[in-house]
Every structure is written in C-alpha cells, then in structure tokens.
Design a protein around this motif. Structure first.
Motif, PDB file in Angstrom:
ATOM      1  N   VAL A  39       6.160  -3.868  23.159  1.00  0.00           N
ATOM      2  CA  VAL A  39       4.762  -4.283  23.122  1.00  0.00           C
ATOM      3  C   VAL A  39       4.542  -5.431  24.094  1.00  0.00           C
ATOM      4  CG1 VAL A  39       2.923  -5.180  21.642  1.00  0.00           C
ATOM      5  CG2 VAL A  39       4.636  -3.630  20.693  1.00  0.00           C
ATOM      6  N   SER A  40       3.488  -5.319  24.911  1.00  0.00           N
ATOM      7  CA  SER A  40       3.101  -6.413  25.805  1.00  0.00           C
ATOM      8  C   SER A  40       1.578  -6.472  25.851  1.00  0.00           C
ATOM      9  CB  SER A  40       3.659  -6.176  27.214  1.00  0.00           C
ATOM     10  OG  SER A  40       2.916  -5.157  27.865  1.00  0.00           O
ATOM     11  N   LYS A  41       1.057  -7.429  26.595  1.00  0.00           N
ATOM     12  CA  LYS A  41      -0.398  -7.539  26.724  1.00  0.00           C
ATOM     13  C   LYS A  41      -0.992  -6.330  27.431  1.00  0.00           C
ATOM     14  CE  LYS A  41      -0.685 -12.523  26.508  1.00  0.00           C
ATOM     15  NZ  LYS A  41      -1.014 -13.771  27.177  1.00  0.00           N
ATOM     16  N   LYS A  42      -0.149  -5.570  28.146  1.00  0.00           N
ATOM     17  CA  LYS A  42      -0.617  -4.372  28.849  1.00  0.00           C
ATOM     18  C   LYS A  42      -0.666  -3.143  27.941  1.00  0.00           C
ATOM     19  CE  LYS A  42       0.965  -5.891  33.367  1.00  0.00           C
ATOM     20  NZ  LYS A  42       1.854  -5.614  34.504  1.00  0.00           N
ATOM     21  N   THR A  43      -0.141  -3.270  26.711  1.00  0.00           N
ATOM     22  CA  THR A  43      -0.159  -2.163  25.755  1.00  0.00           C
ATOM     23  C   THR A  43      -1.584  -1.968  25.246  1.00  0.00           C
ATOM     24  OG1 THR A  43       2.085  -2.767  25.066  1.00  0.00           O
ATOM     25  CG2 THR A  43       0.856  -1.298  23.604  1.00  0.00           C
ATOM     26  N   ASP A  44      -2.049  -0.707  25.252  1.00  0.00           N
ATOM     27  CA  ASP A  44      -3.403  -0.416  24.751  1.00  0.00           C
ATOM     28  C   ASP A  44      -3.416  -0.215  23.237  1.00  0.00           C
ATOM     29  OD1 ASP A  44      -5.035  -0.235  27.270  1.00  0.00           O
ATOM     30  OD2 ASP A  44      -3.442   1.186  27.747  1.00  0.00           O
ATOM     31  N   TYR A  45      -2.436   0.528  22.736  1.00  0.00           N
ATOM     32  CA  TYR A  45      -2.372   0.819  21.302  1.00  0.00           C
ATOM     33  C   TYR A  45      -0.935   0.787  20.819  1.00  0.00           C
ATOM     34  CZ  TYR A  45      -7.058   2.852  21.874  1.00  0.00           C
ATOM     35  OH  TYR A  45      -8.385   3.058  22.153  1.00  0.00           O
ATOM     36  N   VAL A  46      -0.775   0.329  19.566  1.00  0.00           N
ATOM     37  CA  VAL A  46       0.509   0.463  18.886  1.00  0.00           C
ATOM     38  C   VAL A  46       0.267   1.415  17.713  1.00  0.00           C
ATOM     39  CG1 VAL A  46       2.332  -0.692  17.578  1.00  0.00           C
ATOM     40  CG2 VAL A  46       1.341  -1.799  19.589  1.00  0.00           C
ATOM     41  N   LEU A  47       0.951   2.555  17.763  1.00  0.00           N
ATOM     42  CA  LEU A  47       0.859   3.571  16.719  1.00  0.00           C
ATOM     43  C   LEU A  47       1.878   3.221  15.647  1.00  0.00           C
ATOM     44  CD1 LEU A  47       0.075   6.286  15.476  1.00  0.00           C
ATOM     45  CD2 LEU A  47       1.535   7.406  17.168  1.00  0.00           C
ATOM     46  N   VAL A  48       1.387   2.905  14.458  1.00  0.00           N
ATOM     47  CA  VAL A  48       2.244   2.415  13.381  1.00  0.00           C
ATOM     48  C   VAL A  48       2.387   3.466  12.290  1.00  0.00           C
ATOM     49  CG1 VAL A  48       2.487   0.641  11.602  1.00  0.00           C
ATOM     50  CG2 VAL A  48       1.624   0.020  13.852  1.00  0.00           C
ATOM     51  N   GLY A  49       3.633   3.833  12.002  1.00  0.00           N
ATOM     52  CA  GLY A  49       3.945   4.737  10.901  1.00  0.00           C
ATOM     53  C   GLY A  49       4.458   3.943   9.717  1.00  0.00           C
ATOM     54  N   SER A  50       5.096   4.641   8.781  1.00  0.00           N
ATOM     55  CA  SER A  50       5.642   3.945   7.616  1.00  0.00           C
ATOM     56  C   SER A  50       6.869   3.128   8.026  1.00  0.00           C
ATOM     57  CB  SER A  50       6.008   4.947   6.516  1.00  0.00           C
ATOM     58  OG  SER A  50       6.977   5.856   6.989  1.00  0.00           O
ATOM     59  N   GLU A  51       7.045   2.014   7.359  1.00  0.00           N
ATOM     60  CA  GLU A  51       8.149   1.094   7.628  1.00  0.00           C
ATOM     61  C   GLU A  51       8.242   0.670   9.096  1.00  0.00           C
ATOM     62  OE1 GLU A  51      11.861   2.286   5.790  1.00  0.00           O
ATOM     63  OE2 GLU A  51      10.765   3.483   4.330  1.00  0.00           O
ATOM     64  N   PRO A  52       7.139   0.128   9.629  1.00  0.00           N
ATOM     65  CA  PRO A  52       7.187  -0.324  11.026  1.00  0.00           C
ATOM     66  C   PRO A  52       8.083  -1.546  11.166  1.00  0.00           C
ATOM     67  CG  PRO A  52       5.164  -1.053   9.999  1.00  0.00           C
ATOM     68  CD  PRO A  52       5.862  -0.170   9.000  1.00  0.00           C
ATOM     69  N   GLY A  53       8.607  -1.710  12.366  1.00  0.00           N
ATOM     70  CA  GLY A  53       9.467  -2.859  12.629  1.00  0.00           C
ATOM     71  C   GLY A  53       8.683  -4.031  13.171  1.00  0.00           C
ATOM     72  N   SER A  54       9.348  -4.856  13.951  1.00  0.00           N
ATOM     73  CA  SER A  54       8.753  -6.081  14.481  1.00  0.00           C
ATOM     74  C   SER A  54       7.662  -5.798  15.517  1.00  0.00           C
ATOM     75  CB  SER A  54       9.841  -6.945  15.107  1.00  0.00           C
ATOM     76  OG  SER A  54      10.480  -6.231  16.155  1.00  0.00           O
ATOM     77  N   LYS A  55       7.611  -4.557  16.030  1.00  0.00           N
ATOM     78  CA  LYS A  55       6.606  -4.237  17.044  1.00  0.00           C
ATOM     79  C   LYS A  55       5.193  -4.384  16.498  1.00  0.00           C
ATOM     80  CE  LYS A  55       9.696  -1.097  19.426  1.00  0.00           C
ATOM     81  NZ  LYS A  55      10.016   0.290  19.710  1.00  0.00           N
ATOM     82  N   ALA A  56       4.984  -4.054  15.233  1.00  0.00           N
ATOM     83  CA  ALA A  56       3.657  -4.189  14.620  1.00  0.00           C
ATOM     84  C   ALA A  56       3.252  -5.660  14.577  1.00  0.00           C
ATOM     85  CB  ALA A  56       3.647  -3.579  13.225  1.00  0.00           C
ATOM     86  N   ALA A  57       4.177  -6.528  14.214  1.00  0.00           N
ATOM     87  CA  ALA A  57       3.899  -7.962  14.167  1.00  0.00           C
ATOM     88  C   ALA A  57       3.611  -8.496  15.565  1.00  0.00           C
ATOM     89  CB  ALA A  57       5.077  -8.705  13.539  1.00  0.00           C
ATOM     90  N   LYS A  58       4.375  -8.035  16.545  1.00  0.00           N
ATOM     91  CA  LYS A  58       4.188  -8.453  17.936  1.00  0.00           C
ATOM     92  C   LYS A  58       2.804  -8.025  18.428  1.00  0.00           C
ATOM     93  CE  LYS A  58       5.837  -9.675  22.117  1.00  0.00           C
ATOM     94  NZ  LYS A  58       6.219 -11.011  22.493  1.00  0.00           N
ATOM     95  N   ALA A  59       2.389  -6.800  18.066  1.00  0.00           N
ATOM     96  CA  ALA A  59       1.077  -6.305  18.460  1.00  0.00           C
ATOM     97  C   ALA A  59      -0.031  -7.177  17.875  1.00  0.00           C
ATOM     98  CB  ALA A  59       0.898  -4.856  18.002  1.00  0.00           C
ATOM     99  N   ALA A  60       0.101  -7.527  16.607  1.00  0.00           N
ATOM    100  CA  ALA A  60      -0.898  -8.377  15.957  1.00  0.00           C
ATOM    101  C   ALA A  60      -0.954  -9.750  16.638  1.00  0.00           C
ATOM    102  CB  ALA A  60      -0.572  -8.521  14.473  1.00  0.00           C
TER     103      ALA A  60
END
Length: 80
Positions: A39-60
């Motif tokens: 995940v970076s500022k250039k990411t448009d969307y983070v697709l989150v499924g069940s039991e997401p990892g640290s990427k969801a927190a980074k996106a937020a």
C-alpha cells in the motif's frame, strides 16, 4: 473484459469468498488494473477480505479507499 479498472492500482489483503489470491490478481489485470503487494499513496483501492493483515491499517493511515468484495464486483461491472 471491459477495462473498468483501467489506470487503477489495487492491493488485496485477507481472504476473499469468490476469488483466490491468484484469481483476483488475474481479474484485476484483465480489467485493465494493476495489482500490487504494498500500500502506498499511489494505491487507489485496498480490497479487504476476512482476516486482513497490516495492509488494511496502512491504507487507513494513508487515507486510501478500502473496499470489500461486493464493492470490488461493482467496480468490475460498472459502465464505462
């Protein structure tokens, strides 16, 4: 496939119901999008499924739009 994700960068995290990890990456590419692993500022969307990892927190933290599988399917099928 319709290029409904053209120009968009997506990151996938967690387990999805209707897609395998490889499968969702292929679908993103088929629809003109780019799947990346971090995940970076250039990411448009983070697709989150069940039991997401640290990427969801980074996106937020970065203010990146977080979507679920239903919203992802809407993006795939949206009119151009």
């Amino acid at each position: 496939a319709a290029q409904t994700l053209a120009g968009l960068t997506l990151v996938v995290t967690g387990s999805l119901t209707d897609f395998t990890r490889d499968g969702v990456t292929e679908v993103i590419a088929e629809h003109g999008g780019k799947a990346t692993s971090s995940v970076s500022k250039k990411t448009d969307y983070v697709l989150v499924g069940s039991e997401p990892g640290s990427k969801a927190a980074k996106a937020a933290e970065l203010g990146v739009t977080i979507i679920d599988e239903a919203k992802f399917k809407e993006l795939l099928n949206r009119p151009l």
